[in-house]
Motif scaffolding. Structure first.
Motif, PDB file in Angstrom:
ATOM      1  N   ARG A  11      33.641 -59.360  12.798  1.00 42.90           N
ATOM      2  CA  ARG A  11      33.159 -58.940  11.470  1.00 42.90           C
ATOM      3  C   ARG A  11      32.094 -59.911  10.957  1.00 42.90           C
ATOM      4  O   ARG A  11      31.073 -59.509  10.400  1.00 42.90           O
ATOM      5  N   ASP A  14      28.916 -59.309  12.878  1.00 42.89           N
ATOM      6  CA  ASP A  14      28.270 -58.082  12.403  1.00 42.89           C
ATOM      7  C   ASP A  14      27.563 -58.324  11.070  1.00 42.89           C
ATOM      8  O   ASP A  14      26.445 -57.855  10.848  1.00 42.89           O
ATOM      9  N   GLN A  15      28.222 -59.069  10.181  1.00 40.19           N
ATOM     10  CA  GLN A  15      27.633 -59.374   8.882  1.00 40.19           C
ATOM     11  C   GLN A  15      26.380 -60.231   9.053  1.00 40.19           C
ATOM     12  O   GLN A  15      25.358 -59.984   8.409  1.00 40.19           O
TER      13      GLN A  15
END
Length: 124
Positions: A11, A14-15
């Motif tokens: 995550r 991805d951020q």
């Protein structure tokens, strides 16, 4: 790193990827790169340079030093034209800025990881 933290890492990755894609420096680089990729003058110069270099190799192979010298001179002149093309200059500048940004981020990430490892080893 434990396996249960992998989704958290994914995550975060991805951020970070999204943030980079939205970054002004990266967008400017991508824009200039797209313009270079579509510019026929730049591609024509690149092909002419390759051709002059091939001719120089060919002339050298067949023992024609004067023709080789002329082909190399032509390749150098074309290379200078390419390097002075405004779009190529803009590309190099934007590439350098994007590279600096990525190196800075890499350094920050590396420092965070090293600090986390140090903290973890101190508590073990």
């Amino acid at each position: 790193m434990s396996l249960e933290k992998e989704p958290e890492v994914q995550r975060a990755l991805d951020q970070l990827t999204t943030l980079l894609q939205d970054n002004e420096v990266v967008q400017r680089y991508q824009n200039v790169k797209a313009r270079i990729d579509q510019n026929t003058a730049v591609h024509t110069l690149e092909e002419a340079i390759k051709q002059a270099q091939k001719e120089a190799v060919h002339f050298a192979h067949y023992g024609k030093p004067e023709a080789e010298k002329q082909a190399l001179k032509r390749a150098d002149e074309l290379t200078k034209q390419l390097e002075e093309h405004p779009l190529v200059i803009a590309y190099r500048e934007s590439l350098s800025e994007a590279n600096d940004l990525l190196q800075h981020l890499t350094g920050l990430i590396q420092k965070e990881i090293n600090d986390a490892i140090e903290d973890e080893t101190k508590h073990d």
